[in-house]
Design a protein around this motif. Structure first.
Motif, PDB file in Angstrom:
ATOM      1  N   ALA A 159      86.262  34.818  32.161  1.00 44.06           N
ATOM      2  CA  ALA A 159      85.767  35.519  33.349  1.00 44.06           C
ATOM      3  C   ALA A 159      86.126  34.750  34.615  1.00 44.06           C
ATOM      4  O   ALA A 159      86.619  35.317  35.591  1.00 44.06           O
ATOM      5  N   SER A 162      90.008  34.748  35.232  1.00 46.38           N
ATOM      6  CA  SER A 162      90.471  36.062  35.668  1.00 46.38           C
ATOM      7  C   SER A 162      90.118  36.303  37.129  1.00 46.38           C
ATOM      8  O   SER A 162      90.960  36.717  37.939  1.00 46.38           O
ATOM      9  N   ALA A 240      80.254  31.785  36.350  1.00 50.62           N
ATOM     10  CA  ALA A 240      80.877  32.381  35.169  1.00 50.62           C
ATOM     11  C   ALA A 240      80.881  31.352  34.037  1.00 50.62           C
ATOM     12  O   ALA A 240      81.914  31.051  33.446  1.00 50.62           O
ATOM     13  N   GLY A 242      79.431  31.381  31.075  1.00 53.52           N
ATOM     14  CA  GLY A 242      79.298  31.764  29.677  1.00 53.52           C
ATOM     15  C   GLY A 242      77.949  31.340  29.127  1.00 53.52           C
ATOM     16  O   GLY A 242      77.061  30.887  29.873  1.00 53.52           O
ATOM     17  N   GLY A 444      80.577  37.893  33.448  1.00 50.54           N
ATOM     18  CA  GLY A 444      80.854  37.427  32.095  1.00 50.54           C
ATOM     19  C   GLY A 444      79.604  37.316  31.246  1.00 50.54           C
ATOM     20  O   GLY A 444      78.579  37.956  31.518  1.00 50.54           O
ATOM     21  N   ASP A 445      79.674  36.485  30.228  1.00 50.45           N
ATOM     22  CA  ASP A 445      78.575  36.374  29.267  1.00 50.45           C
ATOM     23  C   ASP A 445      77.268  35.906  29.894  1.00 50.45           C
ATOM     24  O   ASP A 445      76.197  36.223  29.381  1.00 50.45           O
ATOM     25  N   VAL A 453      85.746  38.402  24.670  1.00 49.90           N
ATOM     26  CA  VAL A 453      86.612  37.845  25.709  1.00 49.90           C
ATOM     27  C   VAL A 453      87.138  38.955  26.614  1.00 49.90           C
ATOM     28  O   VAL A 453      87.207  38.795  27.837  1.00 49.90           O
ATOM     29  N   TRP A 455      85.762  41.674  27.529  1.00 52.48           N
ATOM     30  CA  TRP A 455      84.748  42.086  28.498  1.00 52.48           C
ATOM     31  C   TRP A 455      84.617  41.039  29.612  1.00 52.48           C
ATOM     32  O   TRP A 455      84.382  41.379  30.781  1.00 52.48           O
ATOM     33  N   ALA A 456      84.769  39.764  29.274  1.00 54.67           N
ATOM     34  CA  ALA A 456      84.726  38.717  30.300  1.00 54.67           C
ATOM     35  C   ALA A 456      85.884  38.876  31.275  1.00 54.67           C
ATOM     36  O   ALA A 456      85.712  38.729  32.494  1.00 54.67           O
ATOM     37  N   ASP A 459      85.055  41.738  33.494  1.00 57.18           N
ATOM     38  CA  ASP A 459      84.049  41.352  34.489  1.00 57.18           C
ATOM     39  C   ASP A 459      84.672  40.504  35.596  1.00 57.18           C
ATOM     40  O   ASP A 459      84.320  40.641  36.771  1.00 57.18           O
ATOM     41  N   GLY A 460      85.595  39.617  35.206  1.00 55.73           N
ATOM     42  CA  GLY A 460      86.273  38.800  36.214  1.00 55.73           C
ATOM     43  C   GLY A 460      87.075  39.647  37.179  1.00 55.73           C
ATOM     44  O   GLY A 460      87.112  39.381  38.388  1.00 55.73           O
TER      45      GLY A 460
END
Length: 482
Positions: A159, A162, A240, A242, A444-445, A453, A455-456, A459-460
């Motif tokens: 995240a 990115s 971000a 995690g 992210g998480d 990953v 999805w992270a 989100d980024g």
């Protein structure tokens, strides 16, 4: 890649000596397979039906233009296929390797529905991006016109990386802070090298560094700077980090020597692959070679631990999971891979106690059989003990892989005003992705909880747009005030 940069990676055969002979035997086969890589990629891509409703794209969190770049690949237009794939993802070759395609794009392929087997979308994505790196098609990161504003990103996982890339292209000065000595987060230290080769991650990081993103590695917020100090350095912050806190097991003997956390185990293995000094590997504490290993859990992290233990030359590897195969959260493809490699799955079983030898080292896991009862709030059937069905599994090493929860960030960062919910994840405004602190965003998480990953990365991408809009508005207000 930045001029003069070096990547140290010793390779899987050195990290896992027990697999060296098998790898050598497969060398000739691999060389032959490589010769046919392009025709196979084009053949697989050509199987895409170009259906009217691209279910594969709909079920991809990034909404990649999958049918279009499959068509380009089938036509041999690999560079165009790569460029289209890269348009929606900052890490296509990484997603191609580690996304659970069987639950996302490939699992929703129309050809799969027809019973003829899905197009191997992930393999094609990996191939076209690896080809792009080899052919020099991957362009350097080019910063946008300087805006005179800076952004701090806390966490160098998918995240954070990115978002950092997109923000740099918008013209911001970007600083990434991470507590590890290498960027990448779980991509670097949490995912085994046989699934995600570490040079693949490092070349992405080097590209970001060459593009002017400044990395502060070995930097802990709360130790090296407070949240307030970082806010004073930058115009905006992104959290971000995690989620890294291992979920606990409450059972007698849990403190026995040889009962270890999944992340500790995987980090040691990955560090060894980098050529780092790893005392806990060398003394056998985090090395499965010659041991009877029991992994507890049913997610992808558990599968990573199972397959790592096999490569380390474990005497036996068993995976203990409290539900049945149909109800496990991890990828079915990963389970099948682990079974093919020699792992044994003990379904509908949960640890009751950890037995230890006289010197306090674990010697076995006492487990009870489970049965599935009524569905819980999510619809999954709740496991419950099946009395009178106990067993003992021999174990010299037990790896706890029950998933991850967020750490107490408000306390760690010295920011008690940072809002979190009852699960400990950061609260954000759903529209702006901003936290309870003005100018501090999260993605992210650490917002959605332990997830994928892909999805992270999504989100980024999303949070970079929200931050860009906020920073432009902030600059406009400051110009008016001046």
């Amino acid at each position: 890649m930045a001029t003069g940069s070096t990547l140290k990676f010793v390779g899987i055969d050195q990290a896992y000596p027990a697999k060296r002979d098998a790898d050598a035997r497969n060398k000739d086969f691999q060389e032959i397979a490589d010769r046919f890589a392009v025709p196979k990629a084009e053949e697989q891509a050509g199987r895409c039906s170009q259906c009217g409703v691209p279910y594969c794209s709909v079920h991809c969190p990034l909404h990649n233009h999958i049918p279009d770049w499959l068509r380009l690949t089938a036509e041999g237009r690999l560079r165009e296929a790569y460029e289209l794939s890269n348009a929606t993802s900052t890490m296509p070759e990484i997603c191609g390797r580690i996304c659970p395609q069987d639950r996302l794009c490939e699992g929703n392929c129309v050809i799969e529905f027809s019973g003829h087997g899905a197009v191997t979308i992930g393999s094609v994505e990996k191939f076209i991006t690896d080809t792009a790196w080899e052919e020099g098609w991957v362009e350097p990161l080019v910063p946008g016109p300087a805006r005179g504003q800076s952004v701090g990103v806390i966490g160098a996982g998918p995240a954070g990386l990115s978002a950092a890339e997109y923000l740099r292209t918008f013209g911001y000065e970007v600083h990434v802070y991470d507590r590890h000595d290498r960027a990448g987060g779980l991509l670097t230290y949490g995912i085994p090298g046989f699934k995600l080769e570490k040079p693949v991650v490092m070349r992405r990081v080097e590209r970001l560094k060459a593009g002017g993103i400044v990395f502060h590695e070995g930097f802990e917020v709360g130790r090296d700077a407070t949240m307030d100090e970082l806010r004073s350095r930058h115009d905006a912050l992104l959290v971000a980090t995690g989620v890294y806190k291992a979920r606990a097991i409450k059972a007698p003997g849990i403190g026995s020597e040889g009962v270890v956390e999944a992340l500790d185990y995987l980090i040691a293995s990955n560090r060894k692959s980098f050529g780092d000094a790893v005392p806990a590997w060398d003394d056998g504490s985090l090395n499965a070679q010659g041991k009877h290993v029991v992994v507890i859990g049913g997610g992808d992290t558990a599968m990573d631990c199972v397959r790592t233990a096999i490569r380390q030359g474990a005497a036996s590897v068993k995976c203990l999971y409290r539900r049945d195969r149909a109800n496990m959260p991890g990828s079915q493809r990963e389970v099948a891979n682990a079974e093919e490699e020699g792992a044994e799955f003990v379904w509908l079983s949960a640890p009751e106690a950890f037995e230890a030898a006289v010197e306090g080292r674990v010697s076995g896991v006492r487990a009870t059989r489970m049965r599935l009862g009524a569905p819980d709030a999510s619809g999954r059937r709740t496991p419950e003990p099946d009395p009178g069905n106990e067993m003992v599994l021999q174990a010299d090493l037990v790896v706890k892989a029950l998933g991850f929860d967020p750490e107490d960030l408000p306390a760690m960062f010295g920011a008690p005003e940072l809002g979190v919910n009852r699960w400990g994840t950061i609260r954000v405004d759903n529209k702006t992705m901003m936290t309870s602190l003005e100018g501090v965003f999260a993605a992210g998480d650490i917002v959605r909880g332990a997830s994928l990953v892909v999805w992270a990365i999504r989100d980024g991408r999303d949070v970079s747009d929200r931050m860009h809009a906020w920073l432009k508005a902030k600059a406009a207000r400051e110009r008016v005030a001046a």
